[in-house]
Design a protein around this motif. Structure first.
Motif, PDB file in Angstrom:
ATOM      1  N   ASN A  92      -2.426  15.478  -3.651  1.00  0.00           N
ATOM      2  CA  ASN A  92      -2.663  14.037  -3.744  1.00  0.00           C
ATOM      3  C   ASN A  92      -2.771  13.378  -2.371  1.00  0.00           C
ATOM      4  OD1 ASN A  92      -2.622  13.176  -6.703  1.00  0.00           O
ATOM      5  ND2 ASN A  92      -0.885  14.584  -6.575  1.00  0.00           N
ATOM      6  N   PRO A 100      -0.105   2.646  -5.423  1.00  0.00           N
ATOM      7  CA  PRO A 100      -0.226   4.028  -5.901  1.00  0.00           C
ATOM      8  C   PRO A 100       1.126   4.597  -6.352  1.00  0.00           C
ATOM      9  CG  PRO A 100      -1.300   3.752  -3.759  1.00  0.00           C
ATOM     10  CD  PRO A 100      -0.516   2.509  -4.027  1.00  0.00           C
ATOM     11  N   HIS A 101       1.188   5.052  -7.593  1.00  0.00           N
ATOM     12  CA  HIS A 101       2.405   5.625  -8.170  1.00  0.00           C
ATOM     13  C   HIS A 101       2.102   7.042  -8.614  1.00  0.00           C
ATOM     14  CE1 HIS A 101       5.146   6.612 -11.514  1.00  0.00           C
ATOM     15  NE2 HIS A 101       6.025   5.883 -10.861  1.00  0.00           N
ATOM     16  N   CYS A 145       4.169  -0.750 -10.349  1.00  0.00           N
ATOM     17  CA  CYS A 145       3.163  -0.305  -9.381  1.00  0.00           C
ATOM     18  C   CYS A 145       1.754  -0.620  -9.861  1.00  0.00           C
ATOM     19  CB  CYS A 145       3.323   1.186  -9.098  1.00  0.00           C
ATOM     20  SG  CYS A 145       4.806   1.587  -8.153  1.00  0.00           S
ATOM     21  N   LYS A 146       1.509  -0.399 -11.136  1.00  0.00           N
ATOM     22  CA  LYS A 146       0.178  -0.686 -11.690  1.00  0.00           C
ATOM     23  C   LYS A 146      -0.142  -2.172 -11.561  1.00  0.00           C
ATOM     24  CE  LYS A 146      -2.581  -0.133 -15.861  1.00  0.00           C
ATOM     25  NZ  LYS A 146      -2.594   0.300 -17.257  1.00  0.00           N
ATOM     26  N   LYS A 164       0.822  -1.213   0.000  1.00  0.00           N
ATOM     27  CA  LYS A 164       0.000   0.000   0.000  1.00  0.00           C
ATOM     28  C   LYS A 164       0.852   1.257   0.000  1.00  0.00           C
ATOM     29  CE  LYS A 164      -3.719  -2.298   2.424  1.00  0.00           C
ATOM     30  NZ  LYS A 164      -4.488  -2.421   3.641  1.00  0.00           N
ATOM     31  N   ASN A 168      -0.970  -2.923  -8.039  1.00  0.00           N
ATOM     32  CA  ASN A 168      -2.016  -2.065  -7.482  1.00  0.00           C
ATOM     33  C   ASN A 168      -1.468  -1.152  -6.378  1.00  0.00           C
ATOM     34  OD1 ASN A 168      -4.640  -1.108  -7.634  1.00  0.00           O
ATOM     35  ND2 ASN A 168      -5.345  -2.449  -5.985  1.00  0.00           N
ATOM     36  N   ASN A 191       2.700   4.458  -1.002  1.00  0.00           N
ATOM     37  CA  ASN A 191       2.611   5.457  -2.063  1.00  0.00           C
ATOM     38  C   ASN A 191       4.014   5.727  -2.582  1.00  0.00           C
ATOM     39  OD1 ASN A 191      -0.286   6.374  -2.012  1.00  0.00           O
ATOM     40  ND2 ASN A 191       0.257   6.715   0.128  1.00  0.00           N
TER      41      ASN A 191
END
Length: 160
Positions: A146, A117-118, A111-112, A87, A115, A89
């Motif tokens: 963000n 967050p990038h 990261c994608k 999780k 899952n 970031n």
């Protein structure tokens, strides 16, 4: 890898300031943030700690990326450890025209796929070695927009 809570919910800025000393880099400074002192000073106000990944064992690097809540750093091989993130970031600092090449999207793709967050923040190229400067105020604004930053009240001195 055994998981421990040493790095749980911590926030880190990963520096490349010693990367030129590593075997294989030939003493050449690449992708260094030239105004890093200014950046680190500002990030500390938000509880973000400065680290060099080369100071940690493989196990510790995995735990840093697995347990921390935020990693900020320039595009470098160290961001490969985002593959162990759950999780965390990830804020990648990179030069805009480098981002357009396929190989440079590798950390976004990792990261994608995981899952994770990038966030990509564009910096300014200073030379042909892709050394860069960061507009510190713009980065802080970007991170606030963000929801990545909260003021660390322990690090703020009372004004008289």
């Amino acid at each position: 890898v055994e998981i421990d809570d040493t790095h749980k919910n911590k926030k880190y800025f990963i520096s490349r300031n010693n990367s030129h000393k590593l075997l294989g880099n030939g003493g050449v400074k690449r992708r260094h943030i030239l105004n890093e002192n200014e950046l680190v000073t500002k990030l500390k106000e938000y509880g973000i700690e400065f680290i060099n990944l080369e100071d940690y064992s493989l196990k510790e690097k995995i735990n840093i990326f697995r347990q921390s809540s935020l990693i900020v750093g320039p595009n470098s091989g160290g961001l490969l450890f985002s593959i162990f993130s759950e999780k965390t970031n990830i804020v990648e600092l990179n030069i805009p025209d480098r981002v357009s090449s396929t190989i440079i999207n590798e950390y976004f793709d990792i990261c994608k796929a995981r899952n994770v967050p990038h966030f990509l923040f564009h910096t300014k190229r200073v030379d042909n070695e892709d050394n860069m400067t960061v507009d510190v105020d713009e980065l802080i604004l970007y991170m606030k927009k963000n929801n990545l930053l909260i003021i660390n009240k322990d690090n703020i001195k009372d004004e008289i």
